[in-house]
Design an enzyme around this catalytic site. Structure first.
Site, mmCIF file in Angstrom:
data_model
loop_
_atom_site.group_PDB
_atom_site.id
_atom_site.type_symbol
_atom_site.label_atom_id
_atom_site.label_comp_id
_atom_site.label_asym_id
_atom_site.label_seq_id
_atom_site.Cartn_x
_atom_site.Cartn_y
_atom_site.Cartn_z
ATOM 1 N N THR A 101 1.969 4.891 0.536
ATOM 2 C CA THR A 101 1.569 5.893 1.530
ATOM 3 C C THR A 101 2.013 7.303 1.154
ATOM 4 O O THR A 101 1.527 8.277 1.738
ATOM 5 C CB THR A 101 2.167 5.544 2.910
ATOM 6 O OG1 THR A 101 3.588 5.406 2.792
ATOM 7 C CG2 THR A 101 1.583 4.231 3.427
ATOM 8 N N TRP A 143 0.850 -1.187 0.000
ATOM 9 C CA TRP A 143 0.000 0.000 0.000
ATOM 10 C C TRP A 143 0.887 1.239 0.000
ATOM 11 O O TRP A 143 1.665 1.468 0.929
ATOM 12 C CB TRP A 143 -0.938 0.011 1.209
ATOM 13 C CG TRP A 143 -1.926 -1.105 1.161
ATOM 14 C CD1 TRP A 143 -1.960 -2.217 1.930
ATOM 15 C CD2 TRP A 143 -3.035 -1.222 0.258
ATOM 16 N NE1 TRP A 143 -3.010 -3.037 1.573
ATOM 17 C CE2 TRP A 143 -3.693 -2.447 0.554
ATOM 18 C CE3 TRP A 143 -3.535 -0.414 -0.764
ATOM 19 C CZ2 TRP A 143 -4.816 -2.868 -0.156
ATOM 20 C CZ3 TRP A 143 -4.658 -0.841 -1.465
ATOM 21 C CH2 TRP A 143 -5.284 -2.061 -1.149
ATOM 22 N N SER A 189 7.116 6.256 -0.631
ATOM 23 C CA SER A 189 7.081 5.486 0.614
ATOM 24 C C SER A 189 5.856 4.583 0.559
ATOM 25 O O SER A 189 4.853 4.904 -0.087
ATOM 26 C CB SER A 189 7.009 6.395 1.847
ATOM 27 O OG SER A 189 7.203 5.654 3.033
ATOM 28 N N SER A 190 5.957 3.435 1.247
ATOM 29 C CA SER A 190 4.847 2.488 1.192
ATOM 30 C C SER A 190 4.911 1.525 2.357
ATOM 31 O O SER A 190 5.937 1.391 3.028
ATOM 32 C CB SER A 190 4.866 1.696 -0.124
ATOM 33 O OG SER A 190 5.993 0.838 -0.156
ATOM 34 N N GLY A 191 3.795 0.856 2.587
ATOM 35 C CA GLY A 191 3.751 -0.306 3.457
ATOM 36 C C GLY A 191 3.913 -1.524 2.568
ATOM 37 O O GLY A 191 2.992 -1.923 1.862
#
Length: 379
Positions: free
Chosen positions: A76, A74, A96-98
């Site tokens: 972000t 996901w 940026s991400s999960g």
């Protein structure tokens, strides 16, 4: 068992069923660490217009939890804009991400971390992978570096809220963190074009570096490197590593480029079918051959662009009837063809047939063995 715990357990079971299965310590960590506490209240999802922000308050708690525990990355933040601050769909590059839990666990498993190891994580991100490391190794053995100030601050808040207190550093992860060295392992949750010298200098004599080697054509492969008696790092690329899609470390990102315009140039028949560049290994090899080039698809045409020199190559037609146009001081398609033809002469193996040597003064990827065909990286 509450909804979050049940979803964590289901995610852990799903990851444990992978082939080959990861070490059970990582599935136990997945079952213990609440991913929803590391996802803020807004994320982006792909949309026809770019990236669409999705908000927890709009979805409702049940749907939000179900989305969070989907085995998916996901995003972000896009071009530095957090999902919570986006007024609507945005375009740009995710920054940026999960990361997808399966990919996080695959990386941690590949690192071969053992109880008591001291690890330096490059890329704290949301803090989720940091929490998994703390669960297995203990917070006193985890140091994590995050480039983005806001991302680092939010990760620290989340980690402390879940009872984790590792050493957190805001700065350039490509420099490592000398103050806490030496490390038994360095694990990167971003990809790099070359191995930073600081990483080589900051691991123990028996330490390792696990990361994803990528480039401006966005082909990638995961590798675990260890030191020899001379202090040079060596390793072979890992199975399944060409499906890894970590973001490039920001200092290694592609340079800005103008709107694509295909310029006329010298024209000749192509020696390879451009469709080979759609193959993950073929693209990885092409990237080795022309490491300063970006690859863009424009309809049925493949375009190579080197922003620094203005060099360009683009194809027309397909198969045996492909024509290539080249312009500028670098003959980008020549470089790509030479690399791909060498790979084909060796039987066109997948990335597990490749390895890498990273010495302080030079780095190169080799095919078959360190004495085989090699391509130097832009150190």
């Amino acid at each position: 068992m509450n909804d979050s715990a049940a979803l964590r357990r289901a995610l852990a079971d799903q990851v444990a069923a992978a082939s080959p299965p990861p070490d059970p310590v990582w599935t136990a960590a997945l079952a213990a660490v609440p991913r929803e506490q590391f996802m803020d209240h807004s994320v982006y999802r792909p949309a026809p217009s770019g990236w669409e922000p999705v908000h927890r308050a709009h979805l409702g708690e049940e749907e939000w939890l179900r989305m969070v525990y989907t085995d998916q990355t996901w995003v972000t933040q896009v071009d530095g804009v957090d999902a919570a601050d986006a007024p609507g769909p945005v375009t740009g590059i995710p920054t940026s991400s999960g990361t997808r839990p399966t990919l996080v666990v695959r990386t941690l498993h590949a690192a071969g971390l053992r109880s008591g190891d001291k690890v330096l994580e490059i890329g704290t991100g949301t803090g989720y992978s940091t929490a998994l490391l703390c669960h297995h190794l203990g917070q006193d053995n985890v140091v994590s570096v995050e480039y983005d100030i806001g991302v680092a601050r939010r990760a620290a808040t989340r980690l402390h809220a879940t009872g984790c207190a590792p050493t957190l550093i805001q700065g350039d992860g490509l420099r490592g963190h000398r103050e806490a060295a030496e490390y038994d392992a360095i694990v990167a949750t971003c990809s790099v074009r070359t191995i930073p010298r600081s990483w080589i200098f900051q691991i123990t004599d028996t330490g390792s570096i696990t990361c994803t080697l990528s480039g401006w054509m966005l082909a990638s492969a995961m590798i675990r490197l260890t030191l020899d008696e001379h202090g040079d790092a060596h390793g072979r690329f890992l199975a399944g590593g060409d499906s890894v899609s970590y973001m490039l470390a920001r200092p290694h990102e592609r340079p800005p480029r103008p709107t694509l315009y295909r310029h006329p140039g010298d024209t000749r028949p192509a020696r390879i079918d451009p469709v080979l560049l759609a193959d993950p290994t073929g693209r990885f090899v092409a990237q080795l051959g022309a490491p300063s080039a970006e690859l863009v698809s424009a309809g049925d045409s493949y375009v190579l662009i080197d922003v620094a020199t203005g060099s360009q190559a683009w194809t027309e037609g397909g198969g045996a009837d492909t024509t290539v146009h080249q312009r500028g001081p670098l003959r980008l398609w020549d470089q790509v063809e030479d690399a791909v033809l060498t790979w084909q002469e060796e039987g066109a193996p997948d990335t597990t047939a490749f390895g890498m040597t990273a010495a302080p003064e030079e780095q190169y990827v080799w095919l078959g063995s360190p004495d085989g065909p090699r391509w130097f990286l832009p150190v």
